[in-house]
Design a protein around this motif. Sequence first.
Motif, PDB file in Angstrom:
ATOM      1  N   PHE A 146       0.855  -1.189   0.000  1.00  0.00           N
ATOM      2  CA  PHE A 146       0.000   0.000   0.000  1.00  0.00           C
ATOM      3  C   PHE A 146       0.887   1.234   0.000  1.00  0.00           C
ATOM      4  O   PHE A 146       2.046   1.177   0.393  1.00  0.00           O
ATOM      5  CB  PHE A 146      -0.917   0.028   1.227  1.00  0.00           C
ATOM      6  CG  PHE A 146      -0.158   0.288   2.507  1.00  0.00           C
ATOM      7  CD1 PHE A 146      -0.021   1.583   3.007  1.00  0.00           C
ATOM      8  CD2 PHE A 146       0.446  -0.750   3.196  1.00  0.00           C
ATOM      9  CE1 PHE A 146       0.691   1.822   4.170  1.00  0.00           C
ATOM     10  CE2 PHE A 146       1.158  -0.515   4.361  1.00  0.00           C
ATOM     11  CZ  PHE A 146       1.284   0.779   4.856  1.00  0.00           C
ATOM     12  N   ASN A 147       0.354   2.321  -0.457  1.00  0.00           N
ATOM     13  CA  ASN A 147       1.009   3.623  -0.381  1.00  0.00           C
ATOM     14  C   ASN A 147      -0.048   4.650  -0.739  1.00  0.00           C
ATOM     15  O   ASN A 147      -1.000   4.813   0.017  1.00  0.00           O
ATOM     16  CB  ASN A 147       2.238   3.710  -1.296  1.00  0.00           C
ATOM     17  CG  ASN A 147       3.075   4.953  -1.021  1.00  0.00           C
ATOM     18  OD1 ASN A 147       3.165   5.411   0.114  1.00  0.00           O
ATOM     19  ND2 ASN A 147       3.670   5.514  -2.043  1.00  0.00           N
ATOM     20  N   GLU A 148       0.075   5.309  -1.901  1.00  0.00           N
ATOM     21  CA  GLU A 148      -0.979   6.224  -2.328  1.00  0.00           C
ATOM     22  C   GLU A 148      -2.233   5.440  -2.680  1.00  0.00           C
ATOM     23  O   GLU A 148      -3.329   5.965  -2.627  1.00  0.00           O
ATOM     24  CB  GLU A 148      -0.504   7.059  -3.512  1.00  0.00           C
ATOM     25  CG  GLU A 148       0.552   8.075  -3.130  1.00  0.00           C
ATOM     26  CD  GLU A 148       1.018   8.910  -4.305  1.00  0.00           C
ATOM     27  OE1 GLU A 148       0.313   8.971  -5.327  1.00  0.00           O
ATOM     28  OE2 GLU A 148       2.088   9.506  -4.192  1.00  0.00           O
ATOM     29  N   SER A 149      -2.065   4.200  -3.054  1.00  0.00           N
ATOM     30  CA  SER A 149      -3.167   3.291  -3.357  1.00  0.00           C
ATOM     31  C   SER A 149      -3.124   2.145  -2.343  1.00  0.00           C
ATOM     32  O   SER A 149      -2.050   1.732  -1.930  1.00  0.00           O
ATOM     33  CB  SER A 149      -2.996   2.744  -4.773  1.00  0.00           C
ATOM     34  OG  SER A 149      -3.983   1.796  -5.065  1.00  0.00           O
ATOM     35  N   PRO A 150      -4.286   1.615  -1.963  1.00  0.00           N
ATOM     36  CA  PRO A 150      -4.288   0.532  -0.971  1.00  0.00           C
ATOM     37  C   PRO A 150      -3.947  -0.846  -1.547  1.00  0.00           C
ATOM     38  O   PRO A 150      -3.876  -1.809  -0.809  1.00  0.00           O
ATOM     39  CB  PRO A 150      -5.728   0.550  -0.440  1.00  0.00           C
ATOM     40  CG  PRO A 150      -6.528   1.082  -1.582  1.00  0.00           C
ATOM     41  CD  PRO A 150      -5.638   2.067  -2.288  1.00  0.00           C
ATOM     42  N   ASP A 151      -3.720  -0.923  -2.858  1.00  0.00           N
ATOM     43  CA  ASP A 151      -3.500  -2.242  -3.476  1.00  0.00           C
ATOM     44  C   ASP A 151      -2.266  -2.253  -4.391  1.00  0.00           C
ATOM     45  O   ASP A 151      -2.332  -2.661  -5.533  1.00  0.00           O
ATOM     46  CB  ASP A 151      -4.739  -2.673  -4.249  1.00  0.00           C
ATOM     47  CG  ASP A 151      -5.045  -1.772  -5.442  1.00  0.00           C
ATOM     48  OD1 ASP A 151      -4.622  -0.606  -5.443  1.00  0.00           O
ATOM     49  OD2 ASP A 151      -5.694  -2.253  -6.394  1.00  0.00           O
ATOM     50  N   VAL A 152      -1.130  -1.841  -3.854  1.00  0.00           N
ATOM     51  CA  VAL A 152       0.092  -1.838  -4.649  1.00  0.00           C
ATOM     52  C   VAL A 152       0.510  -3.278  -4.928  1.00  0.00           C
ATOM     53  O   VAL A 152       0.670  -4.078  -4.011  1.00  0.00           O
ATOM     54  CB  VAL A 152       1.218  -1.067  -3.923  1.00  0.00           C
ATOM     55  CG1 VAL A 152       2.539  -1.198  -4.673  1.00  0.00           C
ATOM     56  CG2 VAL A 152       0.841   0.399  -3.739  1.00  0.00           C
ATOM     57  N   GLN A 153       0.663  -3.591  -6.207  1.00  0.00           N
ATOM     58  CA  GLN A 153       1.050  -4.943  -6.618  1.00  0.00           C
ATOM     59  C   GLN A 153       2.521  -5.027  -6.997  1.00  0.00           C
ATOM     60  O   GLN A 153       3.110  -6.104  -6.964  1.00  0.00           O
ATOM     61  CB  GLN A 153       0.190  -5.391  -7.798  1.00  0.00           C
ATOM     62  CG  GLN A 153      -1.272  -5.475  -7.443  1.00  0.00           C
ATOM     63  CD  GLN A 153      -2.152  -5.747  -8.659  1.00  0.00           C
ATOM     64  OE1 GLN A 153      -1.743  -5.570  -9.798  1.00  0.00           O
ATOM     65  NE2 GLN A 153      -3.377  -6.179  -8.392  1.00  0.00           N
ATOM     66  N   ALA A 154       3.094  -3.887  -7.374  1.00  0.00           N
ATOM     67  CA  ALA A 154       4.506  -3.849  -7.761  1.00  0.00           C
ATOM     68  C   ALA A 154       4.975  -2.400  -7.780  1.00  0.00           C
ATOM     69  O   ALA A 154       4.171  -1.470  -7.680  1.00  0.00           O
ATOM     70  CB  ALA A 154       4.707  -4.491  -9.133  1.00  0.00           C
ATOM     71  N   LEU A 155       6.274  -2.257  -7.932  1.00  0.00           N
ATOM     72  CA  LEU A 155       6.913  -0.947  -7.937  1.00  0.00           C
ATOM     73  C   LEU A 155       8.031  -0.974  -8.963  1.00  0.00           C
ATOM     74  O   LEU A 155       8.747  -1.972  -9.064  1.00  0.00           O
ATOM     75  CB  LEU A 155       7.486  -0.696  -6.541  1.00  0.00           C
ATOM     76  CG  LEU A 155       8.395   0.486  -6.319  1.00  0.00           C
ATOM     77  CD1 LEU A 155       7.565   1.758  -6.302  1.00  0.00           C
ATOM     78  CD2 LEU A 155       9.105   0.319  -4.987  1.00  0.00           C
ATOM     79  N   THR A 156       8.143   0.089  -9.729  1.00  0.00           N
ATOM     80  CA  THR A 156       9.275   0.235 -10.631  1.00  0.00           C
ATOM     81  C   THR A 156      10.040   1.482 -10.210  1.00  0.00           C
ATOM     82  O   THR A 156       9.444   2.551 -10.062  1.00  0.00           O
ATOM     83  CB  THR A 156       8.825   0.386 -12.099  1.00  0.00           C
ATOM     84  OG1 THR A 156       8.085  -0.770 -12.480  1.00  0.00           O
ATOM     85  CG2 THR A 156      10.025   0.542 -13.026  1.00  0.00           C
ATOM     86  N   LEU A 157      11.338   1.329  -9.977  1.00  0.00           N
ATOM     87  CA  LEU A 157      12.198   2.452  -9.613  1.00  0.00           C
ATOM     88  C   LEU A 157      13.147   2.738 -10.760  1.00  0.00           C
ATOM     89  O   LEU A 157      13.819   1.834 -11.253  1.00  0.00           O
ATOM     90  CB  LEU A 157      13.012   2.125  -8.367  1.00  0.00           C
ATOM     91  CG  LEU A 157      12.352   2.450  -7.049  1.00  0.00           C
ATOM     92  CD1 LEU A 157      13.137   1.878  -5.901  1.00  0.00           C
ATOM     93  CD2 LEU A 157      12.183   3.937  -6.876  1.00  0.00           C
ATOM     94  N   GLU A 158      13.175   4.003 -11.172  1.00  0.00           N
ATOM     95  CA  GLU A 158      14.096   4.452 -12.208  1.00  0.00           C
ATOM     96  C   GLU A 158      15.039   5.475 -11.606  1.00  0.00           C
ATOM     97  O   GLU A 158      14.729   6.081 -10.579  1.00  0.00           O
ATOM     98  CB  GLU A 158      13.321   5.052 -13.378  1.00  0.00           C
ATOM     99  CG  GLU A 158      12.417   4.052 -14.071  1.00  0.00           C
ATOM    100  CD  GLU A 158      11.658   4.640 -15.258  1.00  0.00           C
ATOM    101  OE1 GLU A 158      11.923   5.811 -15.619  1.00  0.00           O
ATOM    102  OE2 GLU A 158      10.813   3.929 -15.805  1.00  0.00           O
TER     103      GLU A 158
END
Length: 150
Positions: free
Chosen positions: A38-50
């Motif tokens: 979760f973060n800004e959305s309650p259902d974070v499924q993944a994250l991409t960092l650039e």
Amino acid sequence: MIIIQQQPFDIGELHERVAGESTSLGAVVSFIGRVRDFNESPDVQALTLEHYPGMTEKALGSIVEQAQSRWRIERALVVHRIGYMVPGDNIVAVLTASSHRQDAFDACAFIMDYLKIRAPFWKKEHTASGAYWVRERGSDLASLSRWEQT
């Protein structure tokens, strides 16, 4: 030392890099940041960092130098992952070592607080309803401001 990489890191191996065989270190403090679901959305499924290669390492190096000028730390290590990650994956490790614990604690917190705002990373969160770029948070700015007052 600053390391930017895609692959996962081993905190035990990082600890050995910082502590090694030194008998003058009284404290090694570490922080590990992880991907949450979760973060800004309650259902974070993944994250991409650039990141911006070269600029990122320079910015992180400057942050570590600032910490070294404020506290008596003998060693510091920052490892930051980039690329695609899922909840539970480690993103960042900050380790500081000093002969005294308070210097190591303060330097580690300072580095992490500055890294969150001043390092050129861009974070995209993926959810069931789509992806979006994460904005700067007021709480991160507040954490940063405490160091500017001391």
